[in-house]
Design an enzyme around this catalytic site. Sequence first.
Site, PDB file in Angstrom:
ATOM      1  N   ASN A   7       0.810  -1.208   0.000  1.00 47.07           N
ATOM      2  CA  ASN A   7       0.000   0.000   0.000  1.00 47.07           C
ATOM      3  C   ASN A   7       0.850   1.267   0.000  1.00 47.07           C
ATOM      4  OD1 ASN A   7       0.970   0.205   2.573  1.00 47.07           O
ATOM      5  ND2 ASN A   7      -0.925  -0.464   3.576  1.00 47.07           N
ATOM      6  N   ILE A 103       3.832   4.157   8.201  1.00 52.24           N
ATOM      7  CA  ILE A 103       4.225   3.408   6.999  1.00 52.24           C
ATOM      8  C   ILE A 103       3.125   2.459   6.551  1.00 52.24           C
ATOM      9  CG2 ILE A 103       6.681   3.606   7.517  1.00 52.24           C
ATOM     10  CD1 ILE A 103       6.610   0.645   8.374  1.00 52.24           C
ATOM     11  N   GLU A 104       2.242   2.055   7.457  1.00 46.51           N
ATOM     12  CA  GLU A 104       1.125   1.186   7.077  1.00 46.51           C
ATOM     13  C   GLU A 104       0.095   1.946   6.248  1.00 46.51           C
ATOM     14  OE1 GLU A 104       0.153  -1.967   7.515  1.00 46.51           O
ATOM     15  OE2 GLU A 104       1.840  -2.743   8.678  1.00 46.51           O
ATOM     16  N   SER A 105      -0.192   3.198   6.634  1.00 45.41           N
ATOM     17  CA  SER A 105      -1.333   3.891   6.016  1.00 45.41           C
ATOM     18  C   SER A 105      -1.101   5.345   5.657  1.00 45.41           C
ATOM     19  CB  SER A 105      -2.515   3.841   6.985  1.00 45.41           C
ATOM     20  OG  SER A 105      -2.242   4.641   8.136  1.00 45.41           O
TER      21      SER A 105
END
Length: 339
Positions: A7, A103-105
């Site tokens: 993502n 960093i995930e979203s």
Amino acid sequence: MSFGYDNSLHTYTDGDDKKSKDSAANNSKGFKSLFGDKQDYDAANPGFFRLNPQAVSFVENYIRLESEEYGKMKEWGKTYIDLYDRILTENGIPVELKYLSIIESHLRRGLVSGAGAVGPWQLMPDEAKRYHLKTGRGLKDERTDFTKSTYAACKLINELHNEFGDWLLVIAAYNGGVGRVKQAIKKAGSRDFWALQAYLPEQTRNHVKKYIATHYIFEGGGGWTTLTAAETAIQRENVAVLLGQKQLADTVLEKTGVISISGKYNAGVIAKVLLMDLVEFKKLNPGFDKKLSQGQAYDLRLPNEKLTEFQEKRQEILQQSIQVLLAPPATTSTPVVKA
């Protein structure tokens, strides 16, 4: 936790081993090996945590591509970052783990991955169920709620740290799953991320490096959560040498254990609740109050029999410590001298 789905907004590459080594030796950002000369260490400088040579090429590229966006995020995302700091601290997790959500979203509430991970912490449906979060469409899905999802993510992070005892492996498992990390450990015959990363999916090993790079962007250097357990041991030895601290005897080490904490804990409160002598506590934990007051994580060392008691009374100790912090300073009355 977004299994099998990238993502990120950009593509980053590992680079081969030779490139990483060459870049570590000759790079324009001034990164130095974690294993450099101890005399170079400066405890007052947040950048004194060295970057592992195998991460240099990736981190340089990531910083070049993301620094501008993250610089803006420090402003527009401050409300969310402050929320993370508070909740992570409440749960005894280093506040730097907030960079995992970034960093995930990129702090996008409504982000949905191809694998079904949702929200700022990219939690999977089974995790939502396990941590009692409602799922549904749009804002009805509690994984999109910053507060509720952060509390759930804290539970997951603590579970992963109890499993691996290594922050880089926690980040790898958060992205790729516990099973994949355990398989990589078995295949590599090592629990060192840099030794086992070749046995992880590219997305997962890059996820760990994104976390390290993001820490460098926001903090100006590395920290305890950007090190493996083995690197942490080396770093602690270097810091002890730098500060001239006397090392604990092996006999003491055998009878004690450590647990990583962060937050508003107070040495006096811990000693009182655990029925420990305060002087003995401070010998085991030099610089405890100062380091925690600076917002840093601390590896609390306690006698083995006190570790479990600390875990059981952790919230009670934290609440009492906060009360001590908020208590008004004691005042001394000036005696009235009659003429």
